[in-house]
Scaffold this motif. Sequence first.
Motif, PDB file in Angstrom:
ATOM      1  N   UNK A  75     -10.128 -25.548 -14.028  1.00 48.24           N
ATOM      2  CA  UNK A  75      -8.983 -26.216 -13.414  1.00 48.24           C
ATOM      3  C   UNK A  75      -9.326 -26.692 -12.012  1.00 48.24           C
ATOM      4  N   UNK A  76     -10.018 -25.848 -11.251  1.00 48.17           N
ATOM      5  CA  UNK A  76     -10.424 -26.243  -9.904  1.00 48.17           C
ATOM      6  C   UNK A  76     -11.346 -27.455  -9.943  1.00 48.17           C
ATOM      7  N   UNK A  77     -12.315 -27.434 -10.864  1.00 51.20           N
ATOM      8  CA  UNK A  77     -13.256 -28.543 -10.969  1.00 51.20           C
ATOM      9  C   UNK A  77     -12.531 -29.838 -11.305  1.00 51.20           C
ATOM     10  N   UNK A  78     -11.578 -29.774 -12.221  1.00 54.85           N
ATOM     11  CA  UNK A  78     -10.832 -30.970 -12.610  1.00 54.85           C
ATOM     12  C   UNK A  78     -10.024 -31.527 -11.444  1.00 54.85           C
ATOM     13  N   UNK A  79      -9.360 -30.634 -10.716  1.00 52.56           N
ATOM     14  CA  UNK A  79      -8.539 -31.074  -9.582  1.00 52.56           C
ATOM     15  C   UNK A  79      -9.403 -31.665  -8.475  1.00 52.56           C
ATOM     16  N   UNK A  80     -10.505 -31.003  -8.141  1.00 51.96           N
ATOM     17  CA  UNK A  80     -11.368 -31.487  -7.061  1.00 51.96           C
ATOM     18  C   UNK A  80     -12.052 -32.795  -7.438  1.00 51.96           C
TER      19      UNK A  80
END
Length: 202
Positions: A99-104
Amino acid sequence: MRANEVWWAGEGRANFKGAAFYKGAAMTGLQRIVPQGIRPSNGSLFIYSAPRAVTRHIEWTIGNLLGAPVSMNWKVQPLQPSSMWSSLNWQGKYGVASQMASELAGWHYLRFELHEAPSNGVDGSLFMFVPELGIYRGSVNSHGDLMLNENQVTSCIRSNQRHHDVITELERALGKPWDDELECYRRAIAEDGSDESARLSV
């Protein structure tokens, strides 16, 4: 190398903590996966370049995903004085790294590396992102080795007739183009001497 100032967040709080940083893409791990349950997970995030104007928004985004406020120690990126860099050790639910990777990655102009540590027989995961290449996802075992499955290797061989092309595709599957793009930013941080946490590929 060890970071002088690193923050990690999770379990309802944010804490200051020193951290050991990994060497080379093969020593990190993060993968784009769908969250599968609530068991705890942990890892590291290294943002090598981010516009100064969005640093607070990045903290808010990460904090929302981890369920706790995040405060990162931002410093000027020597290679791009108009940009900032920072690092973070995090704890959260299993799968939150994806999720963090997608958002960033949605910010497009960031350059970052995200690691989720392996645990309980489950491989860790590695994300790397640069605007020119998009996002890379790799699986990492408990020894820190990037892993390619049989289908990935077979695809690299069958899709390319020349030996050189097979090697190029295998290197791409191991994240080499992303690692090469990020290396100049790591070295700029290390050579600047402002912090010892920038890892260098070996």
